[in-house]
Design an enzyme around this catalytic site. Structure first.
Site, mmCIF file in Angstrom:
data_model
loop_
_atom_site.group_PDB
_atom_site.id
_atom_site.type_symbol
_atom_site.label_atom_id
_atom_site.label_comp_id
_atom_site.label_asym_id
_atom_site.label_seq_id
_atom_site.Cartn_x
_atom_site.Cartn_y
_atom_site.Cartn_z
ATOM 1 N N ASP A 124 -0.600 -17.807 12.545
ATOM 2 C CA ASP A 124 -1.197 -17.468 13.843
ATOM 3 C C ASP A 124 -0.739 -16.088 14.321
ATOM 4 O O ASP A 124 0.373 -15.651 14.003
ATOM 5 C CB ASP A 124 -0.793 -18.538 14.870
ATOM 6 C CG ASP A 124 -1.696 -18.512 16.092
ATOM 7 O OD1 ASP A 124 -2.776 -17.889 16.036
ATOM 8 O OD2 ASP A 124 -1.324 -19.112 17.112
ATOM 9 N N HIS A 175 -6.864 -9.950 10.832
ATOM 10 C CA HIS A 175 -7.076 -10.889 9.714
ATOM 11 C C HIS A 175 -6.888 -10.169 8.375
ATOM 12 O O HIS A 175 -6.316 -10.734 7.442
ATOM 13 C CB HIS A 175 -8.475 -11.506 9.794
ATOM 14 C CG HIS A 175 -8.686 -12.344 11.027
ATOM 15 N ND1 HIS A 175 -7.761 -13.260 11.464
ATOM 16 C CD2 HIS A 175 -9.713 -12.390 11.928
ATOM 17 C CE1 HIS A 175 -8.206 -13.850 12.564
ATOM 18 N NE2 HIS A 175 -9.382 -13.334 12.872
ATOM 19 N N LEU A 207 4.106 -21.842 -8.825
ATOM 20 C CA LEU A 207 3.796 -22.267 -7.454
ATOM 21 C C LEU A 207 2.368 -22.815 -7.344
ATOM 22 O O LEU A 207 1.440 -22.254 -7.938
ATOM 23 C CB LEU A 207 3.938 -21.035 -6.538
ATOM 24 C CG LEU A 207 3.595 -21.230 -5.065
ATOM 25 C CD1 LEU A 207 4.690 -22.022 -4.359
ATOM 26 C CD2 LEU A 207 3.397 -19.884 -4.364
HETATM 27 C C1 FPP Z 1 -5.047 -17.183 13.339
HETATM 28 O O1 FPP Z 1 -4.871 -15.994 14.071
HETATM 29 C C2 FPP Z 1 -5.525 -16.882 11.992
HETATM 30 C C3 FPP Z 1 -6.706 -17.295 11.473
HETATM 31 C C4 FPP Z 1 -7.674 -18.121 12.211
HETATM 32 C C5 FPP Z 1 -7.134 -16.928 10.114
HETATM 33 C C6 FPP Z 1 -6.071 -16.732 9.093
HETATM 34 C C7 FPP Z 1 -6.619 -15.911 7.982
HETATM 35 C C8 FPP Z 1 -5.916 -14.999 7.278
HETATM 36 C C9 FPP Z 1 -4.475 -14.809 7.410
HETATM 37 C C10 FPP Z 1 -6.607 -14.135 6.324
HETATM 38 C C11 FPP Z 1 -7.292 -14.818 5.212
HETATM 39 C C12 FPP Z 1 -6.416 -15.703 4.418
HETATM 40 C C13 FPP Z 1 -6.658 -16.038 3.142
HETATM 41 C C14 FPP Z 1 -5.811 -17.073 2.500
HETATM 42 C C15 FPP Z 1 -7.696 -15.393 2.346
HETATM 43 P P1 FPP Z 1 -5.666 -15.829 15.437
HETATM 44 O O2 FPP Z 1 -6.941 -15.131 15.167
HETATM 45 O O3 FPP Z 1 -5.823 -17.154 16.112
HETATM 46 O O4 FPP Z 1 -4.690 -14.908 16.256
HETATM 47 P P2 FPP Z 1 -4.456 -14.907 17.835
HETATM 48 O O5 FPP Z 1 -3.818 -16.229 18.179
HETATM 49 O O6 FPP Z 1 -3.529 -13.767 18.040
HETATM 50 O O7 FPP Z 1 -5.785 -14.718 18.469
#
Ligand code: FPP
Length: 253
Positions: free
Chosen positions: A24, A41, A135
């Protein structure tokens, strides 16, 4: 699946076998830098790579990352599309590196809702790495803990309906076997970055005995040192699985 009672952590077992992470803070990381959320992201993919490498080096056997939750569909369409595109691009770009590092990739969740091309790429990536014995990297995509419990319950109900199982035989073991990832140990360490202290519907059944680790660090800033700090923190925990401290001590003698 482990029930906990058979899993008393000895001093040699200070490395978690299974680490689960809610990644997050990507959006806030980007906003703090005056960039669009999507930049967060993209930066988050780098953290995935770093954490995967630390886990491999430290001897973690399973790493499960929450990449896209069942609830993420509710985000603006442009962000959903970017996340799906990023998943596809990351698979294309990283799969050779993943394979070279002897990592086995598995995607868990209801991928049937994803674009056909992404589904196809997932199958290819899983097939390519299927024989790797390092892994196990599990990417939870269109996954939700309640969805998982629901699909397990539905599967068991069908077996009862078909006369293959008696309703009275439904117990924790049979439910556990019907859940996603039932062939790997339950998470020992559950990490959430980004400052919130909640599970957000991730691996609800499987995390019953997981040690929870919350950090304010935003996911793109979660580097090698942060991952090692989480593992060190885990090593200092006393896992009781419902027993008393005295019982634990006598069982380790
Ligand atoms: C949460 O941050 C994150 C996500 C919803 C997506 C996670 C995706 C990645 C790390 C990239 C892709 C991963 C792979 C494995 C290809 P948020 O957007 O909720 O952040 P915020 O809470 O600051 O708004």
């Amino acid at each position: 699946m482990s029930t906990g009672s058979d899993l008393i952590m000895s001093p040699e077992q200070r490395i978690p076998e299974h680490v689960a992470i809610v990644m997050d803070g990507n959006g806030r990381w980007a906003e703090r830098q005056g960039k669009p959320r999507t930049a967060g992201h993209r930066a988050g993919v780098e953290s995935v790579r770093r954490v995967m490498e630390v886990c491999g080096e430290e001897g973690v056997r399973v790493l499960t990352l929450f990449a896209f939750s069942s609830e993420n569909w509710k985000r603006p369409k442009s962000e959903v599309n970017l996340l799906l595109d990023l998943f596809l691009v990351a698979l294309n770009q990283e799969i050779r590196r993943i394979d070279k590092r002897n990592v086995r990739l598995r995607v868990v969740g209801d991928v049937s809702a994803f674009p056909h091309k992404l589904q196809q790429r997932i199958v290819e990536a899983e097939r390519l790495t299927a024989n790797n014995d390092g892994l196990l990297l599990q990417i939870a995509a269109n996954y939700g803990g309640r969805w998982d419990i629901t699909q397990a319950a539905r599967g068991l109900a069908r077996q009862v309906q078909a006369g293959k199982m008696d309703a009275d035989d439904i117990d924790e073991d049979s439910i556990g076997r019907a859940m996603c990832c039932s062939d790997v140990p339950d998470p020992d360490l559950f990490i959430r970055t980004g400052g919130e202290q909640r599970l957000s519907n991730f691996l609800l059944w499987q995390s019953a005995y997981a040690e929870l680790y919350f950090t304010d660090v935003l996911w793109p800033d979660f580097h090698e040192a942060e991952m090692r700090a989480a593992i060190d923190d885990f090593a200092a925990r006393e896992r009781r699985f419902g027993l008393t401290g005295a019982q634990l001590e006598s069982s380790s003698c």
